[in-house]
Design an enzyme around this catalytic site. Structure first.
Site, PDB file in Angstrom:
ATOM      1  N   CYS A 121      -8.330  11.542 -40.044  1.00 30.70           N
ATOM      2  CA  CYS A 121      -8.371  10.226 -40.687  1.00 30.70           C
ATOM      3  C   CYS A 121      -9.023  10.403 -42.064  1.00 30.70           C
ATOM      4  CB  CYS A 121      -9.182   9.242 -39.853  1.00 30.70           C
ATOM      5  SG  CYS A 121      -8.502   9.013 -38.218  1.00 30.70           S
ATOM      6  N   CYS A 126     -12.037  17.809 -35.727  1.00 32.07           N
ATOM      7  CA  CYS A 126     -11.008  16.914 -35.182  1.00 32.07           C
ATOM      8  C   CYS A 126      -9.679  17.218 -35.860  1.00 32.07           C
ATOM      9  CB  CYS A 126     -11.389  15.452 -35.414  1.00 32.07           C
ATOM     10  SG  CYS A 126     -10.168  14.305 -34.730  1.00 32.07           S
ATOM     11  N   GLY A 150     -14.439  14.319 -32.878  1.00 30.01           N
ATOM     12  CA  GLY A 150     -13.249  14.672 -32.110  1.00 30.01           C
ATOM     13  C   GLY A 150     -12.514  13.492 -31.507  1.00 30.01           C
ATOM     14  N   GLU A 151     -11.296  13.764 -31.066  1.00 27.13           N
ATOM     15  CA  GLU A 151     -10.452  12.756 -30.423  1.00 27.13           C
ATOM     16  C   GLU A 151     -10.441  13.055 -28.915  1.00 27.13           C
ATOM     17  OE1 GLU A 151      -8.913   9.913 -30.713  1.00 27.13           O
ATOM     18  OE2 GLU A 151      -8.031  10.260 -28.738  1.00 27.13           O
ATOM     19  N   CYS A 154     -24.022   9.000 -28.065  1.00 30.94           N
ATOM     20  CA  CYS A 154     -22.693   9.069 -28.671  1.00 30.94           C
ATOM     21  C   CYS A 154     -22.265  10.542 -28.683  1.00 30.94           C
ATOM     22  CB  CYS A 154     -22.751   8.495 -30.085  1.00 30.94           C
ATOM     23  SG  CYS A 154     -21.172   8.594 -30.950  1.00 30.94           S
ATOM     24  N   SER A 180     -13.438   6.200 -26.938  1.00 31.16           N
ATOM     25  CA  SER A 180     -12.768   5.696 -28.137  1.00 31.16           C
ATOM     26  C   SER A 180     -11.645   6.648 -28.533  1.00 31.16           C
ATOM     27  CB  SER A 180     -13.794   5.583 -29.284  1.00 31.16           C
ATOM     28  OG  SER A 180     -13.165   5.228 -30.490  1.00 31.16           O
ATOM     29  N   CYS A 206     -21.289   5.939 -37.572  1.00 28.67           N
ATOM     30  CA  CYS A 206     -19.878   6.214 -37.241  1.00 28.67           C
ATOM     31  C   CYS A 206     -19.179   6.903 -38.398  1.00 28.67           C
ATOM     32  CB  CYS A 206     -19.117   4.904 -37.000  1.00 28.67           C
ATOM     33  SG  CYS A 206     -19.741   3.989 -35.633  1.00 28.67           S
ATOM     34  N   CYS A 238     -12.993   9.773 -42.579  1.00 24.35           N
ATOM     35  CA  CYS A 238     -13.945  10.257 -41.563  1.00 24.35           C
ATOM     36  C   CYS A 238     -14.406  11.673 -41.888  1.00 24.35           C
ATOM     37  CB  CYS A 238     -13.259  10.212 -40.194  1.00 24.35           C
ATOM     38  SG  CYS A 238     -14.183  11.031 -38.885  1.00 24.35           S
ATOM     39  N   GLU A 248     -22.578  18.012 -33.292  1.00 25.10           N
ATOM     40  CA  GLU A 248     -23.606  16.986 -33.471  1.00 25.10           C
ATOM     41  C   GLU A 248     -23.455  15.923 -32.397  1.00 25.10           C
ATOM     42  OE1 GLU A 248     -24.866  16.944 -38.083  1.00 25.10           O
ATOM     43  OE2 GLU A 248     -23.022  15.858 -37.695  1.00 25.10           O
ATOM     44  N   ASN A 288     -18.776   3.436 -43.361  1.00 26.11           N
ATOM     45  CA  ASN A 288     -20.020   4.143 -43.670  1.00 26.11           C
ATOM     46  C   ASN A 288     -19.695   5.262 -44.645  1.00 26.11           C
ATOM     47  OD1 ASN A 288     -21.752   2.743 -41.787  1.00 26.11           O
ATOM     48  ND2 ASN A 288     -20.625   3.807 -40.162  1.00 26.11           N
ATOM     49  N   SER A 343      -9.022   2.706 -31.888  1.00 25.49           N
ATOM     50  CA  SER A 343      -9.217   2.563 -33.333  1.00 25.49           C
ATOM     51  C   SER A 343      -7.889   2.174 -33.974  1.00 25.49           C
ATOM     52  CB  SER A 343      -9.688   3.899 -33.924  1.00 25.49           C
ATOM     53  OG  SER A 343     -10.921   4.256 -33.364  1.00 25.49           O
ATOM     54  N   LEU A 344      -7.819   0.958 -34.518  1.00 26.11           N
ATOM     55  CA  LEU A 344      -6.565   0.487 -35.128  1.00 26.11           C
ATOM     56  C   LEU A 344      -6.582   0.671 -36.644  1.00 26.11           C
ATOM     57  CD1 LEU A 344      -5.404  -2.834 -33.402  1.00 26.11           C
ATOM     58  CD2 LEU A 344      -4.536  -0.528 -33.089  1.00 26.11           C
ATOM     59  N   HIS A 345      -7.539   0.040 -37.297  1.00 29.72           N
ATOM     60  CA  HIS A 345      -7.784   0.172 -38.742  1.00 29.72           C
ATOM     61  C   HIS A 345      -6.722  -0.400 -39.662  1.00 29.72           C
ATOM     62  CE1 HIS A 345     -10.834   2.647 -37.156  1.00 29.72           C
ATOM     63  NE2 HIS A 345     -10.139   3.753 -37.085  1.00 29.72           N
TER      64      HIS A 345
HETATM   65  N1  SAH Z   1     -11.677  10.002 -32.518  1.00 27.65           N
HETATM   66  C1  SAH Z   1     -12.037   8.788 -31.918  1.00 27.65           C
HETATM   67  C2  SAH Z   1     -13.516   8.667 -31.610  1.00 27.65           C
HETATM   68  C3  SAH Z   1     -14.483   9.132 -32.670  1.00 27.65           C
HETATM   69  S1  SAH Z   1     -14.585   8.208 -34.136  1.00 27.65           S
HETATM   70  C4  SAH Z   1     -11.558   7.614 -32.746  1.00 27.65           C
HETATM   71  O1  SAH Z   1     -11.167   7.816 -33.884  1.00 27.65           O
HETATM   72  O2  SAH Z   1     -11.555   6.513 -32.217  1.00 27.65           O
HETATM   73  C5  SAH Z   1     -15.471   6.722 -33.644  1.00 27.65           C
HETATM   74  C6  SAH Z   1     -15.196   5.525 -34.565  1.00 27.65           C
HETATM   75  O3  SAH Z   1     -15.758   5.717 -35.872  1.00 27.65           O
HETATM   76  C7  SAH Z   1     -13.713   5.289 -34.777  1.00 27.65           C
HETATM   77  O4  SAH Z   1     -13.393   3.944 -34.603  1.00 27.65           O
HETATM   78  C8  SAH Z   1     -13.539   5.708 -36.211  1.00 27.65           C
HETATM   79  O5  SAH Z   1     -12.436   5.143 -36.808  1.00 27.65           O
HETATM   80  C9  SAH Z   1     -14.826   5.278 -36.834  1.00 27.65           C
HETATM   81  N2  SAH Z   1     -15.067   5.888 -38.148  1.00 27.65           N
HETATM   82  C10 SAH Z   1     -14.643   7.090 -38.613  1.00 27.65           C
HETATM   83  N3  SAH Z   1     -15.070   7.286 -39.882  1.00 27.65           N
HETATM   84  C11 SAH Z   1     -15.767   6.178 -40.222  1.00 27.65           C
HETATM   85  C12 SAH Z   1     -16.497   5.805 -41.391  1.00 27.65           C
HETATM   86  N4  SAH Z   1     -16.594   6.596 -42.444  1.00 27.65           N
HETATM   87  N5  SAH Z   1     -17.112   4.606 -41.383  1.00 27.65           N
HETATM   88  C13 SAH Z   1     -17.057   3.792 -40.296  1.00 27.65           C
HETATM   89  N6  SAH Z   1     -16.413   4.098 -39.157  1.00 27.65           N
HETATM   90  C14 SAH Z   1     -15.772   5.288 -39.118  1.00 27.65           C
HETATM   91 FE1  SF4 Z   2     -10.848  12.277 -35.571  1.00 23.54          FE
HETATM   92 FE2  SF4 Z   2     -11.713   9.840 -34.837  1.00 23.54          FE
HETATM   93 FE3  SF4 Z   2     -12.565  10.975 -37.149  1.00 23.54          FE
HETATM   94 FE4  SF4 Z   2     -10.041  10.146 -36.936  1.00 23.54          FE
HETATM   95  S1  SF4 Z   2     -11.907   8.877 -36.852  1.00 23.54           S
HETATM   96  S2  SF4 Z   2     -10.719  12.102 -37.787  1.00 23.54           S
HETATM   97  S3  SF4 Z   2      -9.600  10.623 -34.820  1.00 23.54           S
HETATM   98  S4  SF4 Z   2     -12.966  11.694 -35.092  1.00 23.54           S
END
Ligand code: SAH
Ligand code: SF4
Length: 362
Positions: A140, A136, A183-184, A129, A213, A354, A143, A116, A311, A236-238
Site C-alpha cells: 500500500c 508485506c 504484514g497481511e 498489535c 485486519s 498504524c 504504509c 516490530e 499517520n 481495510s477499504l480506503h
Molecule cells: N495488512 C493488514 C493489517 C496491517 S495494517 C491491513 O492492511 O489491513 C493495519 C491498518 O493500518 C490498516 O487498516 C492499514 O491500512 C492502516 N495503515 C497503514 N498505513 C497507515 C498510515 N500511514 N496511517 C494510518 N493507517 C495506516
Molecule cells: Fe501490507 Fe497492510 Fe501495510 Fe498494506 S497496509 S502494505 S496490506 S501491512
C-alpha cells in the site's frame, strides 16, 4: 532445530509420549512455555532431566530476543524482536533493553529476521498489535511496512511469541489482540489461524477479543468464514471506488463488490459484525462525495466504519493527515445510518501508530 513454541498442549502431550513420557509432562511443558515464559529447557525444573535432554537434541523453545523496547509518552510500547531463527536458536538469558532512537526505512536486502510489535494499554484492557509477516508483499502506497518490501511469513509460534514478549515488557497480561502490525495476515493464512487458536487455548485470550485486519484478500476472507471462529474481521477499504483503491493498494486485485460479498459471507457464517477500516488521506479519499459513495457501498450491511487519519511515514511526503475533512466525512456516514468510530492515534512519537511499523536492519 525444531521449536516448541507454536505447538499446542495436545501436540506437546503427543510429543512427550513419543519420547516415552506420560502425557501430563506435555501439559507441564506447555505451562512453562506459554504461562511462565521459559526460554530454555534448564528452566523447566519439574521435568525429568532425561526428557529435557532428549527433547533438547531436536527442539529449542524458540523464543525471539527482545532487542529494543521503546515507550511512548502515552504508554504505548514498541518492541523490536530478533526472531529465534535469526540468532540460530541461541537462547540468551539476558534480554538487553536498548533504547533505539531512530531507524532508517529499509529495503529487503539484508533484512528479514526482525519484527516490530506493539503493546497498547487502555483503561479497561491491554491490547497487543501483532505482526504476521516480516515486511508485506501488498505494498500500500501510504504504509511504512509496504514500502520496505517483503521478506517472509512468520510461523504461528513467532506470532504468539510477540504476545509473550509484550507481557514481559509491560509486566501485565495481554487480553486483547489485533492482527494489525506488519504484514497481511490472510496471506499467511495457516500460521495466522493457528496463532489465533493458540492465543485462545494456551494463553486464554477470548476469540471475541481477537481482531484480524485484512487488506481485502477475498479467498482468505471466505476461508476464514468457514472456520466459524468468533474473531472480529476488519477489512481495510480506503476507497469507495475500484479505480482509487487500485492506486492506493496496487498489490490487491479484488474489486470492492467481491470484497463486500465476502464480508457478507463472513457475517452470515459467524454472526460477527464486520469492521471497515478507512485510512483518511488529505485530498485523496476524504471528500464528502467519497463519503457518500462509501455509504452507498455499505448500505444495508451490519457493519461499522473505523476512520484512521493518516499517520505520517518517515520518507513519505506525498500524503498528509487531514485536518478539516474528518468531521464532515463522518457525518455523511452517520447520516446514512452507519456506525462510525475514529481510531485514536497511539505511539506516534515512537513510530508505533498504524502504518508506521517497518523492517529494521539486524
Ligand atoms: N495488512 C493488514 C493489517 C496491517 S495494517 C491491513 O492492511 O489491513 C493495519 C491498518 O493500518 C490498516 O487498516 C492499514 O491500512 C492502516 N495503515 C497503514 N498505513 C497507515 C498510515 N500511514 N496511517 C494510518 N493507517 C495506516
Ligand atoms: Fe501490507 Fe497492510 Fe501495510 Fe498494506 S497496509 S502494505 S496490506 S501491512
Amino acid at each position: 532445530m525444531k521449536v516448541l513454541l507454536g505447538l499446542s498442549t495436545d501436540e506437546l502431550c503427543s510429543l512427550v509420549q513419543e519420547h516415552g513420557a506420560p502425557a501430563y509432562r506435555g501439559k507441564q511443558i506447555a505451562e512453562w512455555v506459554y504461562q511462565r515464559g521459559a526460554r530454555t529447557f534448564e528452566e523447566m525444573t519439574n521435568i525429568p532431566e532425561k526428557l529435557r535432554s532428549d527433547l533438547s537434541k531436536e527442539y529449542a523453545v524458540g523464543r525471539a530476543e527482545t532487542v529494543a523496547v521503546q515507550r511512548s509518552r502515552d504508554g504505548t510500547l514498541k518492541l523490536l524482536l530478533e526472531l529465534a531463527a535469526a540468532n540460530k536458536l541461541k537462547v540468551k538469558n539476558q534480554t538487553p533493553k536498548v533504547q533505539v532512537k531512530s531507524q532508517k526505512l529499509g529495503t529487503t536486502e539484508g533484512f528479514g529476521d526482525m519484527v516490530e510489535t506493539v503493546g497498547l494499554p487502555y483503561a479497561d484492557r491491554f491490547s497487543c498489535c501483532l505482526s504476521t509477516q516480516v515486511g508485506c508483499p501488498v505494498g500500500c502506497v501510504f504504509c511504512a511496512t509496504g514500502l520496505g518490501g517483503f521478506s517472509r511469513n512468520l510461523t504461528a509460534g513467532e506470532i504468539v511469541d510477540q504476545v509473550l514478549a509484550v507481557q514481559e515488557a509491560a509486566r501485565t497480561r495481554v487480553d486483547h489482540v489485533v492482527f494489525m502490525g506488519m504484514g497481511e495476515p490472510l496471506l499467511n493464512y495457516e500460521a495466522t489461524v493457528k496463532a489465533m487458536r493458540l492465543l485462545n487455548s494456551e494463553l486464554g485470550i477470548a476469540m471475541r477479543h481477537l481482531t484480524v485486519s485484512t487488506v481485502g484478500f477475498v479467498p482468505g476472507i471466505r476461508r476464514l468464514a468457514e472456520e466459524k471462529m468468533q474473531v472480529t474481521l476488519a477489512v481495510s477499504l480506503h476507497a469507495p471506488t475500484d479505480d482509487l483503491r487500485r492506486q492506493l493498494i496496487p498489490g490487491m486485485k479484488w474489486c470492492l463488490a467481491d470484497i463486500i460479498d465476502a464480508c457478507r459471507e463472513y457475517l452470515q457464517q459467524t454472526g460477527r459484525r464486520v469492521t471497515f477500516e478507512y485510512c483518511l488521506l488529505d485530498g485523496v479519499n476524504d471528500g464528502t462525495a467519497q463519503a457518500q459513495e462509501l455509504a452507498r457501498l455499505l448500505r444495508g450491511m451490519n457493519c461499522h466504519v473505523n476512520l484512521i487519519p493518516y499517520n505520517p511515514v518517515p520518507g513519505l511526503s506525498s500524503y498528509k493527515r487531514p485536518r478539516k475533512s474528518i468531521r464532515a466525512f463522518r457525518e455523511v456516514l452517520e447520516g446514512a445510518g452507519i456506525q462510525v468510530t475514529q481510531r485514536v492515534q497511539r505511539g506516534p512519537d515512537i513510530d508505533a501508530a498504524c502504518g508506521q511499523l517497518k523492517q529494521v536492519k539486524s
